[in-house]
Each structure stands twice: as C-alpha cells, then as structure tokens.
Design a protein around this motif. Structure first.
Motif, PDB file in Angstrom:
ATOM      1  N   HIS A 316     -56.710 -35.647 121.453  1.00  0.00           N
ATOM      2  CA  HIS A 316     -56.276 -35.017 120.207  1.00  0.00           C
ATOM      3  C   HIS A 316     -55.784 -33.587 120.435  1.00  0.00           C
ATOM      4  O   HIS A 316     -54.909 -33.111 119.700  1.00  0.00           O
ATOM      5  N   ARG A 317     -56.332 -32.934 121.434  1.00  0.00           N
ATOM      6  CA  ARG A 317     -55.859 -31.571 121.725  1.00  0.00           C
ATOM      7  C   ARG A 317     -54.412 -31.577 122.207  1.00  0.00           C
ATOM      8  O   ARG A 317     -53.741 -30.538 122.158  1.00  0.00           O
ATOM      9  N   TYR A 318     -53.941 -32.718 122.687  1.00  0.00           N
ATOM     10  CA  TYR A 318     -52.544 -32.854 123.108  1.00  0.00           C
ATOM     11  C   TYR A 318     -51.679 -33.490 122.020  1.00  0.00           C
ATOM     12  O   TYR A 318     -50.532 -33.867 122.281  1.00  0.00           O
ATOM     13  N   GLY A 319     -52.218 -33.629 120.834  1.00  0.00           N
ATOM     14  CA  GLY A 319     -51.468 -34.248 119.745  1.00  0.00           C
ATOM     15  C   GLY A 319     -51.262 -35.727 119.927  1.00  0.00           C
ATOM     16  O   GLY A 319     -50.350 -36.313 119.328  1.00  0.00           O
ATOM     17  N   SER A 320     -52.104 -36.349 120.729  1.00  0.00           N
ATOM     18  CA  SER A 320     -51.975 -37.771 121.033  1.00  0.00           C
ATOM     19  C   SER A 320     -53.187 -38.528 120.505  1.00  0.00           C
ATOM     20  O   SER A 320     -54.254 -37.960 120.269  1.00  0.00           O
ATOM     21  N   ALA A 321     -53.001 -39.828 120.343  1.00  0.00           N
ATOM     22  CA  ALA A 321     -54.092 -40.714 119.950  1.00  0.00           C
ATOM     23  C   ALA A 321     -54.736 -41.309 121.196  1.00  0.00           C
ATOM     24  O   ALA A 321     -54.277 -41.103 122.326  1.00  0.00           O
ATOM     25  N   THR A 322     -55.815 -42.075 120.990  1.00  0.00           N
ATOM     26  CA  THR A 322     -56.405 -42.847 122.077  1.00  0.00           C
ATOM     27  C   THR A 322     -56.346 -44.328 121.720  1.00  0.00           C
ATOM     28  O   THR A 322     -56.495 -44.721 120.565  1.00  0.00           O
ATOM     29  N   LYS A 323     -56.128 -45.126 122.741  1.00  0.00           N
ATOM     30  CA  LYS A 323     -56.088 -46.592 122.614  1.00  0.00           C
ATOM     31  C   LYS A 323     -57.021 -47.138 123.691  1.00  0.00           C
ATOM     32  O   LYS A 323     -56.828 -46.874 124.872  1.00  0.00           O
ATOM     33  N   ASN A 324     -58.037 -47.897 123.269  1.00  0.00           N
ATOM     34  CA  ASN A 324     -59.115 -48.236 124.184  1.00  0.00           C
ATOM     35  C   ASN A 324     -59.478 -49.705 124.097  1.00  0.00           C
ATOM     36  O   ASN A 324     -59.563 -50.273 123.011  1.00  0.00           O
ATOM     37  N   GLN A 325     -59.705 -50.315 125.266  1.00  0.00           N
ATOM     38  CA  GLN A 325     -60.280 -51.656 125.351  1.00  0.00           C
ATOM     39  C   GLN A 325     -61.757 -51.508 125.694  1.00  0.00           C
ATOM     40  O   GLN A 325     -62.106 -51.146 126.812  1.00  0.00           O
ATOM     41  N   ALA A 326     -62.614 -51.793 124.725  1.00  0.00           N
ATOM     42  CA  ALA A 326     -64.052 -51.621 124.936  1.00  0.00           C
ATOM     43  C   ALA A 326     -64.689 -52.813 125.627  1.00  0.00           C
ATOM     44  O   ALA A 326     -65.767 -52.688 126.215  1.00  0.00           O
TER      45      ALA A 326
END
Length: 907
Positions: A316-326
């Motif tokens: 988020h500090r880079y203005g990006s989201a996260t996409k994760n496979q749990a």
C-alpha cells in the motif's frame, strides 16, 4: 439482434441503453501470468507481444520471472538490476498505452526468497532429539542435533521428563559446546532437545538474480529485510504496479521460528516447553490433540500477523494492492484471504463434466479433481469483507501440453465463476522472442496461451466470453444469502502429525470428509448460495433488520449455518448467541462439544458450558436438518437447482443478475421461478455472442418465473427487477424445428497458415477431418485451414431462426456466410445463429478451423528435433516426467459431418 464481440465496450448498464451490458474496464477482461524466462527481455519484443496480447482481448499481465532458455544466457538481465528495472518500467508504460494492467510477483519463481535472504532469515523448521539420562550413570553425549546438516542449529530448549511424566526446563544447564551440566538424583529421565533448524529450501524455478534461500514467513523482521531489496530497486517510489502477487504457499517443512516459544506462551497462555513431548508425540490422546491445536493456531496467527498483514501494508505504501494465494499454508485460509486486497484461488487439473462431446483424456485425470468448494474460500473472504474482486489462477495443468482446446477451458472457467471468482488469470503466457521459432519458449506447466498456439486467432472467443461474464460478476455486490461457519479448530484438533497445511491437492483429507463439506453440498443441491466465515471474521458481524452484516459494503446475509462442530471457542459461541438475540437467524446442526486447545482449559471449559446453557433461550435454532430449519424460517433456495443448473447472483443498483450454466448431459427448457424477480419483465444476455433481449416473466407460486432454454454446455445471464423500457429487442427462443438444410455440396479445403509445411488443398464430397488423409503432411500439420461450400436456402418471409449446427469441430472455427463474419464456434454445443446473414438462393459458407499444436509437436519428437532446452526443470509432462510426444496418437483435426442449417420457429 446480435452484438459483436466488443460491443460491450463503453456501454452502461440499464434498460434505457441500446446496449445493456455493464461497462468494461481492463479488470473485466481475463489477465494472464506472464513468464519472463531468464529475464532475456528487450523493449522491442515487449512492445510487440503486449500489442498482440491486447489485440486478442487480455486486460492485464502478471510478470513472473523464472529460469531461462539455454543459449540465451548473454541476454539474461539480473533480477532487479537497473537494466531489469528499465524493462519493467517499459512494460508498465506500454501497458498504460494499451489498457493492460501490470501485476508483479515479489520475487522470482516461488515462494518468496532470493539472495538477500541470509540463513538466519531463511525458512525455519523445528529439529528435536531425545536423550535418555539415568541417575548415577554418566552422560557423555552432546546436546546437538543428530542430523549433520543441522549441527549449527541453535538450541532453543531442553526439557527433562521423569518416569511419571513430570517435566522441567533445564536449557540453562547446557554449555555452549552442547555439554550437559545436569545429573538427575533419581530415576530415569527423557530429555527433549529443541533446535532452530533450517529447511535449506531454495527458490523454485528462480530467474537469474533471484536465486537464494526461501524466506521465513513467520518473522516480520525477516520479511522487512527481504522487502528492503525492493525498496532499494524501487527507490521507494511507486512503480505503476496494480498489485503485488504471492503464489500458493509452498514453503515445505517450515514449521517454526526462533521466537516461537515466546509467541506461543503470549498467545496460548502456557509454556510449550513443558508440553514438547505431546507436540512431538504420535499418541492419539485428547491432550496431544489439544497441544497440537494450540501449536497450529499459533502458526496461523504468525503467518497472518508477521507476513500477510505487513506485506500488504508495504504494498500500500507503493500505491499497489496485494493479490495472495493462501491455499497450501498452515494458516486459517479465510483470515489470510481476507487480509489482502484480492484473494486468489487456483484451479489445478481437469474436472469431469457430463456435457456430451466434451473431451477428457484419461491421461489428464489426476487423483483429486478440482473442487469449486476450494475456490469459495477466496471468494467468501472477498464477499464477507466487501472486496470487489476474487481472482483465480486458472487452467493450471488443465490437460497435457499442446492438447488443450478452448472448448475444454469453458466449463472449467465457468466452474470458477459459479464459485464466486470474478477476476480470472490464465496460467499462462510465456514471453518468447521471434528468433526462438516455433513453438517458442514455453513454461513447463500447461496451458500455453501463446501466439504460436494454433488457436490463438480464435482466443478472442474465450476472452470475449469471460469479459462479458466478468463485467456482470464485478457489478454491484455478491448476493449470497447464507453464511456457513468453517470449524477450522476441528481440523486443528487432531493428534496426527504436527504442522497442518490446507492444500489444493489434499482436499480429500482435510475438506471433503467433513460435516462442513457435506452440509455445503446439501445446501447447494437445494439452491442456497453460501459464503464461508471464520471465527475472526464472525467477531465483527452485526445485525440490522434481522440480517447479518459482515462489512459496511457487503451484502447482508439472511442466516448463518453452523455444521456439526466438535471444537468452538467460547467467544465464538457467545457471538452466535448475541447475534441470535439481536434477531439474526442462526442455525446450528448440533451443539458444539467443547473448546479447542489446552491453555487454561478448566476455566475456559466451565465458561463454555455456561454459554452452552444459554443457547436454548437465545433464539438460535438447533436442528440436524439445516434445510428444513431454514425453510421453517422462510428462507428458501433457488428453484434453478432443482433443474440441475448452476447459478450465481449479483445484486446491482438497478436489478439482480443471475449467471446460469448448464453443465448437465440434458437440455433444459422450462419456466423457472427466480426468487429475486420483482416485476413482469426480464433481460436476457448471451455471454457467448453478446446478444440480448427482453422476455416476459410469468407468475409462479408467488414468484416470477423466466423461461430458461439451455443446451448442455450453454450459459445465459438473466437480469431481473429492473425498470422496463428503452430500445431493447425481444429475446428469441428456439421453438419447434421446422426443417433441416444439410450442407451436402462438395467442400473445398484450403490450408492458410501453420506448419511444418502447408498441405495442398483438397476437394471432398463429404465433410471430413483433414487428418483422415493418410499423407504425412496432413497428419503433422498444426495451424489454420478453411472449409468452403455453398448452400441453397429458400428463405421465406415467415419469422424463423436459422442455426448452423456442426457435429464435430477439432478444435475451433470462425464462420463466414457470404463472406461476412457470423461468429466463432469454439465451445459445445457447436452452433451459431446465422439467419441475419443468409439470403434467398445460393449462399457461400466458409469455416476457418484451427486444430491443436499436438500433431506438429508429435512429428518433431518422432524426428528427434530439439525444441526444448531450458535450465532448471527443462520441460516435463503432466506427471512431471520428461516430455515426449513421439508415441502420441494423431489428434483429429478439422471438421467432420454432418453439418446443417436448422430452421426453428421463433418464440
């Protein structure tokens, strides 16, 4: 009226528009994982390939650097070097100009790791060793690990057990060299020594510059040091990345962290060092199960708090989201998925669908079929927390290399949609330069969605279909009416083993044999739409007007179902009672038996029993028959399910969408009540062609019913509850079959492009596959060919629908009538409405057919031609053995009869 493939672009939802499809941004289109092999990349090829990807209908790319092709080492760019960063910036800039989003994995290959991971930050495993000590007998052994590879592992604790099972910690009695300075005064004692070992796992399929140890995912300090390499490369400035990505958890054997004993005591309230015998025991006692449950819960919390949450904060500090496979992790899947911006599931292997004519080779069948329930963990987390997108890594090892047809992809991706996925990622597309030739660079796990694939010119059919469906499934909010509690503590409360991972490949162990799964299947069969909820997510739920709200932006749920549960925290049970007292419908299949875990058990157990006693007066319903209990509360499932149809609902601002799919062997043509239908008109949308129209609803048992007409393999979108009006045509149903016009004239077959060489044209009296010709050039060809003929049509003024029906298509076709494109035939059933292009008298018919890559690859392997030269795993088949197509059978290619035009009455 038929809308062209991209007729949905720019249109707004609503009845008053000429085109009622929802608007489309790049997230509605399919995205693809983009493998950069060896990072042998350059601006010119990036520019060219991204243009091809955009032209065929992709909406974005997920860059994943991996190992490279041999012979191109001089072109490799070290990962995160200034030259590599320049290529990343170029890809982002090129994507901006084309409307292609860019995601990026935080590392190379998988899992997270690399040269910046020092051994102390590497994936950690517990190493233990037992010793026997007896009073009066000298002890000369050193308290060191038995495994020579772990000799440098520091000692974390030493626990001594006497013969009665009493334990005491004597770690401070061990010298730096491992000498034990302790002697029991009586009896025989067993010592349990626990060491901080390492897995020594290295990054799998790493790209140049990304090699190194796998990261310890249970240490925030290790994560911060890992991410600092990216901070330096990014100069702490946003890079235009839409989302940073983390692949499925494949950190093998990592089950510890240096501060685990401290964290455990802080979270569970007791000293695990005094229970290490139970932790490492193979006993099946209740005490052992409780200790291991506490261990597993602590592991889950550490993964969430030390990795997933801070990684998301970093992005988020880079203005990006996260996409994760749990999936694959030892964590609570729902909590891990909920902690990121885009939860991502995965399909692996092929599923069985009883759709007539759908090919499924026996060699493609794995020991455990993909299960849409597994995907619902990701979509449920998105729905419960009010997130707009739930994604999926799709088509991983759908079939053997070079044998996947677009027709096989369709029901597989539809299964994702029905599970709540609305943001599909193909697995995948490989960066390949022109000089690599045919078949180009390929990743070892199919499917290969690459421009060299024979059916690439027809991929816009599948992409257009997915885009239309996702434009709907990304609109408004999920409209699932039920929540179901996932009793993860029932999984954790198990004396078998130690670490527990929730993997895609072992759902037959941890998911399918459970009451949770059994009840979910039952509810689905009765037409209920369900999301899963965890203890942590349930803690934030509120009640408003009798509905359960789990997030400010989420859809309110009508009820919460609790399957048979052995272990439930007292806090969760109290929450259920409070929700019921506030007017929520809570259905428990049975009273939970007890609390999980060992810490402060007596006090917690007493409190739990008092809470159980409050259940009967809370308003919660306790019934072994959850369906009857729901119906008694006037909560009913959709009648669509009784017809064997799959569906998912989406609640938009101006109505409710139903996405309906027929994966059965039989056709459905019936008026079916839709519970959300609120007036006398519905809008029908065909995601295959883009066609749409309005149709009347009929009153049925207190609801409005809509006529659903679907042959096996077909899908339709129905929108109900919107205002009528606007320039929307009537929807045409296929009525009585009036007559049949066979395409019986001779056919001309022309080969257009492909290889290894273009066969000569053929004239045939009856429609047949080109591989029926015994000449080798026809049997080795992969590419595109056109079948042409003429047909005479006595087109009367009577209203009728003309449908071209093809019996066998190997593998996809683009149809032209009188040299005007009629559309693509790429999935079952192979039929296309063509009446608007026919004219009275003679009509020309040209069918452009693409086959698979398989026959050409078979020919190359039979001739010993070298086409696969990669570092690392090189190239393997679906069973992870060296790939060799030399013994394959010839794959049928082209068209086979009969082909005909059917005239139906329009209804």
């Amino acid at each position: 009226m038929v809308v062209g493939m991209w007729g949905i672009l720019g249109a707004q939802a609503g009845w008053g528009q000429t085109d009622p499809w929802p608007s489309v941004g790049n997230e509605a289109k399919p995205w693809a994982r983009w493998w950069w092999m060896g990072n042998a990349i350059n601006e010119q090829t990036i520019t060219q390939l991204m243009g091809e990807y955009a032209d065929v209908g992709f909406g974005g790319l997920e860059i994943a650097p991996i190992y490279g092709a041999k012979g191109y080492e001089q072109q490799y760019l070290p990962y995160l070097s200034p030259d590599w960063m320049a290529m990343l910036r170029h890809a982002v800039k090129r994507g901006d100009s084309l409307g292609l989003g860019i995601d990026l994995t935080v590392g190379t290959g998988w899992p997270f790791g690399g040269p910046q991971v020092r051994l102390e930050d590497a994936a950690t495993r517990v190493v233990y060793r037992t010793f026997e000590v007896q009073a009066g007998m000298p002890f000369t052994k050193k308290i060191v690990p038995e495994d020579p590879k772990q000799l440098s592992a520091p000692l974390l604790s030493l626990t001594a057990y006497d013969e009665r099972g009493h334990a005491k910690v004597i770690t401070n009695r061990v010298a730096a060299d491992g000498t034990l300075k302790w002697q029991p005064t009586n009896g025989r004692w067993t010592l349990y020594a626990v060491f901080e070992g390492k897995t020594f796992q290295r990054v799998k399929r790493a790209a140049p510059g990304g090699e190194g140890y796998t990261l310890n995912h249970f240490s925030r300090d290790a994560l911060n040091r890992y991410l600092s390499r990216f901070d330096s490369a990014f100069h702490r400035k946003p890079q235009g990345i839409r989302a940073f990505y983390n692949d499925s958890y494949e950190v093998y054997g990592a089950d510890w962290s240096a501060d685990f004993f401290t964290e455990f005591k802080k979270r569970r309230g007791y000293d695990l060092r005094l229970q290490v015998r139970e932790l490492f025991s193979g006993d099946t006692t209740a005490n052992t199960s409780r200790v291991k449950s506490d261990y597993r819960e602590t592991m889950a919390e550490l993964l969430l708090e030390q990795f997933t949450v801070p990684w998301t904060q970093w992005a988020h500090r880079y203005g990006s989201a996260t996409k994760n496979q749990a999936h694959g992790s030892p964590g609570n899947l729902l909590d891990l998925y909920a902690a990121v911006d885009i939860p991502e599931a995965e399909t692996f292997g092929s599923s069985f669908f009883p759709i007539p004519g759908l090919r499924r080779d026996s060699a493609d069948v794995r020991n455990v079929d993909p299960d849409p329930v597994m995907m619902k963990f990701a979509s449920s987390a998105a729905n419960v927390t009010g997130k707009r997108l739930a994604s999926s890594e799709t088509f991983t090892w759908l079939t053997e290399h070079f044998k996947t047809s677009l027709a096989q992809c369709k029901p597989e991706v539809e299964q994702c949609f029905l599970a709540g996925i609305n943001h599909v990622f193909y697995h995948g597309v490989t960066y390949s330069p022109e000089e690599a030739g045919w078949p180009g660079w390929l990743f070892y796990a199919s499917v290969n969605f690459v421009p060299n694939n024979s059916w690439w010119p027809h991929l816009d059919g599948l992409n257009g279909y997915i885009t239309r469906v996702q434009s709907v499934l990304q609109s408004g909010k999920s409209d699932n009416e039920l929540l179901m509690y996932w009793p993860v503590y029932d999984n954790w409360d198990d004396a078998d083993g130690r670490m527990m991972t929730f993997t895609v490949h072992h759902i037959d162990r941890w998911l399918q044999p459970t009451p949770f799964y059994e009840n979910l299947q039952l509810l689905h069969r009765h037409g209920y739409a369900v999301d899963f909820i965890s203890d942590n997510l349930l803690a934030a739920a509120t009640v408003s007007n009798g509905r359960i709200r789990t997030s400010p932006d989420g859809t309110p749920y009508k009820a919460l179902v609790v399957p048979v549960t052995r272990r439930m925290p007292e806090e969760t049970l109290r929450k259920l009672i409070n929700l019921a007292r506030q007017g929520a419908t809570i259905v428990l299949q049975a009273v939970p038996e007890d609390i999980p875990g060992l810490g402060n058990y007596t006090k917690r157990h007493t409190t739990f029993k008092k809470t159980v006693a409050a259940l009967p007066g809370s308003g919660a319903v306790i019934s072994p028959d959850v369906v009857s209990a729901l119906q008694t509360q006037d909560i009913h499932g959709e009648p669509l399910a009784a017809h064997g149809l799959g569906f998912i609902r989406r609640n938009a601002a101006d109505g409710t969408y139903y996405y309906v799919v027929n994966h059965q062997s039989n056709a459905v043509d019936a008026y079916i009540p839709l519970l959300a239908a609120g007036n006398g008109m519905a809008l029908m949308l065909d995601p295959q062609s883009g066609a749409f129209g309005k149709t009347p609803c009929v009153a049925m048992n207190g609801h409005y019913g809509v006529r659903i007409q679907l042959r096996p393999g077909e899908a339709v979108i129905v929108k109900v509850g919107a205002e009528t009006g606007g320039a929307v045509p009537d929807w045409d149903y296929l009525g009585q079959k009036l007559d049949e016009i066979p395409l019986a004239n001779p056919w001309q077959l022309e080969f257009e492009n492909g290889g290894p060489e273009l066969p000569k044209s053929l004239r045939m009296d009856t429609l047949q596959l080109w591989t029926r010709n015994p000449d080798e050039v026809y049997q080795t060809f992969s590419g595109m060919a056109s079948y042409s003929t003429t047909v005479t049509v006595d087109k009367t003024a009577d209203p009728a629908l003309y449908v071209l029906e093809l019996e066998k298509v190997h593998e996809s076709a683009r149809v032209y009538i009188n040299e005007q494109e009629a559309g693509l035939v790429w999935s079952l059933p192979y039929r296309l409405r063509i009446g608007h292009l026919l004219k009275p008298g003679e009509n020309s018919v040209r069918i452009e057919v693409a086959n698979l890559m398989a026959n050409r690859i078979r020919d190359m392997d039979r001739k010993g031609m070298e086409w696969r030269r990669y570092h690392e795993i090189n190239f393997v088949n679906i069973d992870y053995k060296p790939f060799d197509a030399a013994d394959w059978l010839i794959q049928p290619s082209g068209l086979a009869g009969p082909a005909r035009i059917i005239r139906y009455k329009s209804e």
